[in-house]
Every structure is written in structure tokens, then in C-alpha cells.
Design a protein around this motif. Structure first.
Motif, mmCIF file in Angstrom:
data_model
loop_
_atom_site.group_PDB
_atom_site.id
_atom_site.type_symbol
_atom_site.label_atom_id
_atom_site.label_comp_id
_atom_site.label_asym_id
_atom_site.label_seq_id
_atom_site.Cartn_x
_atom_site.Cartn_y
_atom_site.Cartn_z
ATOM 1 N N UNK A 66 0.809 -1.214 0.000
ATOM 2 C CA UNK A 66 0.000 0.000 0.000
ATOM 3 C C UNK A 66 0.844 1.266 0.000
ATOM 4 N N UNK A 67 1.865 1.313 0.872
ATOM 5 C CA UNK A 67 2.625 2.552 1.068
ATOM 6 C C UNK A 67 3.908 2.626 0.251
ATOM 7 N N UNK A 68 4.414 1.480 -0.187
ATOM 8 C CA UNK A 68 5.688 1.466 -0.907
ATOM 9 C C UNK A 68 6.900 1.577 -0.002
ATOM 10 N N UNK A 69 6.669 1.586 1.324
ATOM 11 C CA UNK A 69 7.768 1.679 2.274
ATOM 12 C C UNK A 69 8.483 0.335 2.388
ATOM 13 N N UNK A 70 9.760 0.386 2.761
ATOM 14 C CA UNK A 70 10.523 -0.832 3.003
ATOM 15 C C UNK A 70 10.275 -1.251 4.449
ATOM 16 N N UNK A 71 9.940 -2.526 4.647
ATOM 17 C CA UNK A 71 9.610 -3.046 5.971
ATOM 18 C C UNK A 71 10.547 -4.213 6.280
ATOM 19 N N UNK A 72 11.225 -4.140 7.424
ATOM 20 C CA UNK A 72 12.157 -5.198 7.820
ATOM 21 C C UNK A 72 11.414 -6.467 8.208
ATOM 22 N N UNK A 73 11.888 -7.593 7.697
ATOM 23 C CA UNK A 73 11.360 -8.900 8.079
ATOM 24 C C UNK A 73 12.280 -9.563 9.086
ATOM 25 N N UNK A 74 13.594 -9.409 8.861
ATOM 26 C CA UNK A 74 14.590 -10.083 9.703
ATOM 27 C C UNK A 74 15.866 -9.261 9.723
ATOM 28 N N UNK A 75 16.514 -9.202 10.876
ATOM 29 C CA UNK A 75 17.783 -8.504 11.041
ATOM 30 C C UNK A 75 18.838 -9.509 11.472
ATOM 31 N N UNK A 76 20.044 -9.396 10.914
ATOM 32 C CA UNK A 76 21.155 -10.254 11.313
ATOM 33 C C UNK A 76 22.367 -9.367 11.567
ATOM 34 N N UNK A 77 22.937 -9.446 12.764
ATOM 35 C CA UNK A 77 24.098 -8.614 13.073
ATOM 36 C C UNK A 77 25.397 -9.289 12.629
ATOM 37 N N UNK A 78 26.512 -8.612 12.852
ATOM 38 C CA UNK A 78 27.821 -9.094 12.399
ATOM 39 C C UNK A 78 28.228 -10.401 13.070
ATOM 40 N N UNK A 79 27.658 -10.698 14.235
ATOM 41 C CA UNK A 79 27.990 -11.929 14.948
ATOM 42 C C UNK A 79 27.093 -13.097 14.557
ATOM 43 N N UNK A 80 26.118 -12.809 13.677
ATOM 44 C CA UNK A 80 25.204 -13.867 13.241
ATOM 45 C C UNK A 80 23.944 -13.977 14.069
ATOM 46 N N UNK A 81 23.740 -13.064 15.032
ATOM 47 C CA UNK A 81 22.501 -13.058 15.809
ATOM 48 C C UNK A 81 21.360 -12.616 14.906
ATOM 49 N N UNK A 82 20.241 -13.324 14.986
ATOM 50 C CA UNK A 82 19.103 -13.056 14.103
ATOM 51 C C UNK A 82 17.896 -12.634 14.929
ATOM 52 N N UNK A 83 17.218 -11.577 14.464
ATOM 53 C CA UNK A 83 15.963 -11.143 15.065
ATOM 54 C C UNK A 83 14.906 -11.162 13.967
ATOM 55 N N UNK A 84 13.917 -12.059 14.120
ATOM 56 C CA UNK A 84 12.830 -12.167 13.147
ATOM 57 C C UNK A 84 11.702 -11.254 13.610
ATOM 58 N N UNK A 85 11.344 -10.276 12.769
ATOM 59 C CA UNK A 85 10.294 -9.315 13.109
ATOM 60 C C UNK A 85 8.955 -9.661 12.464
#
Length: 95
Positions: A66-85
Motif C-alpha cells: 500500500x505505502x511502498x515503504x521498506x519493511x524489515x522482516x529479519x535482522x542479522x548482526x555481524x555476529x550472526x545473531x538473528x531477530x525475526x520481526x
């Protein structure tokens, strides 16, 4: 839903208690700046996932229909830690 992945350096983050729609600006390896909505806020606050300017981050994201905005699904840091949003369809993950 078209899912994409970008890796780069965090330029800025406006995530804090009370900010309903936190936003991250990621400078990609080719120099592009991506403004990506984070959230749900409760998942960011409940996690021990640190987002600080200068840190390397890989973001899996989709474009909101609808908005064309970018929405995060998952973040992974440099150490490989993953946060699923969100799930691949963009629905917020349940706690």
C-alpha cells in the motif's frame, strides 16, 4: 511479496520507548541509503538485539504493497545473531 536482502552499515536508528514506528537507515555496500521501517516495537524492546550507528547489519526486507515503504522482516548482526520481526508475507511475528 518480493523479499530482498541488503547488507551495510547502520547510518541511524530512531528506535526508543514510545516511538511507534522505529526506522533504520542502512548504507549498503554500494553506497545507497535504504530507509527501512522496523517493528513491531514490542519485539525490538523485548530482544537483546543492539542497533547502533556504525554497526554492520544484514536486513531482509519487503516493500509494503500500500505505502511502498521498506519493511524489515529479519535482522542479522555481524555476529550472526538473528531477530525475526515479520513472516515472509509481512505479518508481525507473535511473541
Amino acid at each position: 511479496v518480493s523479499v530482498q536482502t541488503a547488507t551495510g552499515t547502520i547510518e541511524s536508528v530512531n528506535a526508543a520507548l514510545g516511538i511507534q514506528f522505529p526506522v533504520l537507515v542502512l548504507k549498503t555496500q554500494d553506497g545507497a541509503l535504504l530507509t527501512i521501517k522496523l517493528g513491531p516495537e514490542r519485539l525490538l524492546l523485548a530482544s537483546d538485539f543492539e542497533l547502533k550507528p556504525g554497526a554492520t547489519l544484514t536486513v531482509q526486507y519487503a516493500t509494503a504493497t500500500v505505502t511502498g515503504e521498506l519493511v524489515a522482516l529479519q535482522l542479522t548482526d555481524a555476529l550472526g545473531n538473528v531477530l525475526v520481526l515479520r513472516d515472509p508475507d509481512g505479518m508481525p511475528r507473535r511473541p
